[in-house]
Every structure is written in structure tokens, then in C-alpha cells.
Design a protein around this motif. Structure first.
Motif, PDB file in Angstrom:
ATOM      1  N   GLY A 158      27.602 -65.403 -56.195  1.00  0.00           N
ATOM      2  CA  GLY A 158      26.855 -64.564 -55.275  1.00  0.00           C
ATOM      3  C   GLY A 158      25.582 -63.967 -55.830  1.00  0.00           C
ATOM      4  O   GLY A 158      25.194 -62.857 -55.456  1.00  0.00           O
ATOM      5  N   VAL A 159      24.903 -64.731 -56.717  1.00  0.00           N
ATOM      6  CA  VAL A 159      23.681 -64.240 -57.354  1.00  0.00           C
ATOM      7  C   VAL A 159      22.566 -65.257 -57.150  1.00  0.00           C
ATOM      8  O   VAL A 159      22.773 -66.463 -57.298  1.00  0.00           O
ATOM      9  N   ALA A 160      21.378 -64.782 -56.815  1.00  0.00           N
ATOM     10  CA  ALA A 160      20.230 -65.673 -56.638  1.00  0.00           C
ATOM     11  C   ALA A 160      19.844 -66.309 -57.971  1.00  0.00           C
ATOM     12  O   ALA A 160      19.920 -65.649 -59.011  1.00  0.00           O
ATOM     13  N   PRO A 161      19.437 -67.572 -57.962  1.00  0.00           N
ATOM     14  CA  PRO A 161      19.102 -68.255 -59.219  1.00  0.00           C
ATOM     15  C   PRO A 161      18.106 -67.505 -60.083  1.00  0.00           C
ATOM     16  O   PRO A 161      18.255 -67.456 -61.317  1.00  0.00           O
ATOM     17  N   GLU A 162      17.104 -66.905 -59.464  1.00  0.00           N
ATOM     18  CA  GLU A 162      16.072 -66.222 -60.257  1.00  0.00           C
ATOM     19  C   GLU A 162      16.579 -64.959 -60.939  1.00  0.00           C
ATOM     20  O   GLU A 162      15.904 -64.396 -61.818  1.00  0.00           O
ATOM     21  N   ARG A 163      17.791 -64.523 -60.594  1.00  0.00           N
ATOM     22  CA  ARG A 163      18.394 -63.358 -61.236  1.00  0.00           C
ATOM     23  C   ARG A 163      19.425 -63.748 -62.284  1.00  0.00           C
ATOM     24  O   ARG A 163      20.112 -62.886 -62.834  1.00  0.00           O
ATOM     25  N   CYS A 164      19.503 -65.058 -62.568  1.00  0.00           N
ATOM     26  CA  CYS A 164      20.474 -65.569 -63.531  1.00  0.00           C
ATOM     27  C   CYS A 164      19.811 -65.895 -64.865  1.00  0.00           C
ATOM     28  O   CYS A 164      18.645 -66.279 -64.923  1.00  0.00           O
ATOM     29  N   ALA A 165      20.574 -65.761 -65.935  1.00  0.00           N
ATOM     30  CA  ALA A 165      20.168 -66.220 -67.260  1.00  0.00           C
ATOM     31  C   ALA A 165      21.234 -67.160 -67.789  1.00  0.00           C
ATOM     32  O   ALA A 165      22.431 -66.871 -67.697  1.00  0.00           O
TER      33      ALA A 165
END
Length: 214
Positions: A158-165
């Protein structure tokens, strides 16, 4: 928070399995008549799903690997895991720090679910990964360097790709993370940073990771 989700590769990042599995893979391919050194295996297959081995051998030789190749390879790897596998030094401290900071994390690995769970059980990492936080190339149509696996993990969490590391140690994994539009931090314990172009940061000791991702 700098990131809303940390996605860990498994082999070489959480469990110190790359030396074991690549030595076994090189030996098995050589045994089958496809001479392969340990260094060849690291260069060509590290970070990729097992279908990459099949595709590469077919492309290079016009021959297919035996139908029981996967089963035999996995049996040898699992036996080696039971004898020799350890967690990457310091990774449990990193996971504990993420829990303390309230930062969600998961695993997205080219390995199959059985191999991931076997490695976590053997190394004592199992309690750190709740159901629904372990994703495998088995779950998607294409493995790394395609972005599918990382995008699948982000969607399920449930997290947008741009908020992932993403935390990776292979060229294929770094490429996949970049293709997914995610930040990526390269663990260089087994690789030269020059072999992992495009990462947002590099570290050779797990103790240095929290400063990069938190």
C-alpha cells in the motif's frame, strides 16, 4: 520519514547465501557440460531468478537444461543452507531499528518462497517477517531486472513506488529498482560500487544503512 517502505532483497542482503548458491550453481552447470566459474555465476546470474539461467544457457548453446535442473539445484542449495547459512552481519539490528522507528519493510526476492523461508528459518530471521511481507519472483510474470516484483511488493504493502527505498546487492536488482521509480541503496560487501551504477547510495557494512534510509 525519508521513505514510507523499505524493500529488502534477500540473498546477499538479509542472508549470506550468494557465495553458497553461486558456488553450487557454477559447479552444477560445469558438471552438466557448461563450464562455469564462480566468478561467471556472480556476473551472469547473481540477483536473477532461476529462469535466467535456463534462458542464458539456451541462448548461448542452443541446448536446454534438464527437466529436473531446478529441483536438483534447490536440493543442493537447501542442504548447504542447513549446514552453512548465516544472516548478513548486522541486519537484525537494522530490522530492529526500523521497527523502533515505525518504518514498514518487506522482502522482494528473485528466489522462490520456499528458499526464502528456509533461509530465514535457518538464520533466525523468520520472526522479523510477518505474513504478507515476503514477495518472490514466483508472484509475478517477470523477475529482475524488470520492475514487476518491486512494483508488486509496493502495491501489496500500500505504498506508492516513489515513497519506497530498495536495498540491493546486484546489478539486476539495482536496475529493477530504478525501473520501478524507487530509490535504491547498494550493498557492496560482495561487489565493487562501479558494478552497481545508478544507486542513490552505497554502503559496505549494515551499520551504515540506517543513516542512508532513515
Amino acid at each position: 520519514m525519508r521513505h514510507d517502505l523499505i524493500i529488502f532483497d534477500n540473498d546477499g542482503v538479509l542472508v549470506d547465501s550468494e557465495p553458497l548458491s553461486n558456488a553450487i550453481l557454477a559447479g552444477y552447470l560445469t558438471e552438466l557440460g557448461y563450464p562455469t566459474t564462480y566468478e561467471d555465476s556472480l556476473r551472469d546470474y547473481m540477483g536473477g531468478a532461476l529462469h535466467r539461467v535456463h534462458d542464458t544457457i539456451l541462448e548461448r548453446t542452443g541446448r536446454r537444461l534438464p527437466e529436473d535442473f531446478d529441483a536438483t539445484f534447490h536440493a543442493r542449495v537447501f542442504a548447504a543452507f542447513e549446514r552453512d547459512l548465516t544472516a548478513v552481519p548486522g541486519v537484525a539490528d537494522v530490522l530492529g531499528g526500523l521497527v523502533a522507528a515505525g518504518v514498514p519493510y518487506c522482502v522482494a526476492s528473485s528466489s522462490g518462497h520456499e528458499r526464502i523461508r528456509t533461509g530465514h528459518r535457518r538464520t533466525g530471521l523468520d520472526p522479523w517477517f510477518a505474513p504478507g511481507t515476503v514477495f518472490s519472483a514466483e508472484d509475478v510474470g517477470r523477475g529482475k531486472p524488470a520492475p514487476d516484483l518491486f512494483l508488486h511488493a509496493a502495491e501489496r504493502m500500500g505504498v506508492a513506488p516513489e515513497r519506497c527505498a530498495v536495498v540491493e546487492d546486484s546489478p539486476l536488482g539495482v536496475r529493477a529498482a530504478r525501473a520501478a521509480g524507487m530509490a535504491v541503496y547498494a550493498f557492496t560487501a560482495m561487489s565493487d560500487p562501479g558494478e552497481l551504477p545508478g544507486a542513490d547510495g552505497y554502503f559496505d557494512d549494515m551499520a551504515r544503512l540506517p543513516a542512508l534510509i532513515l
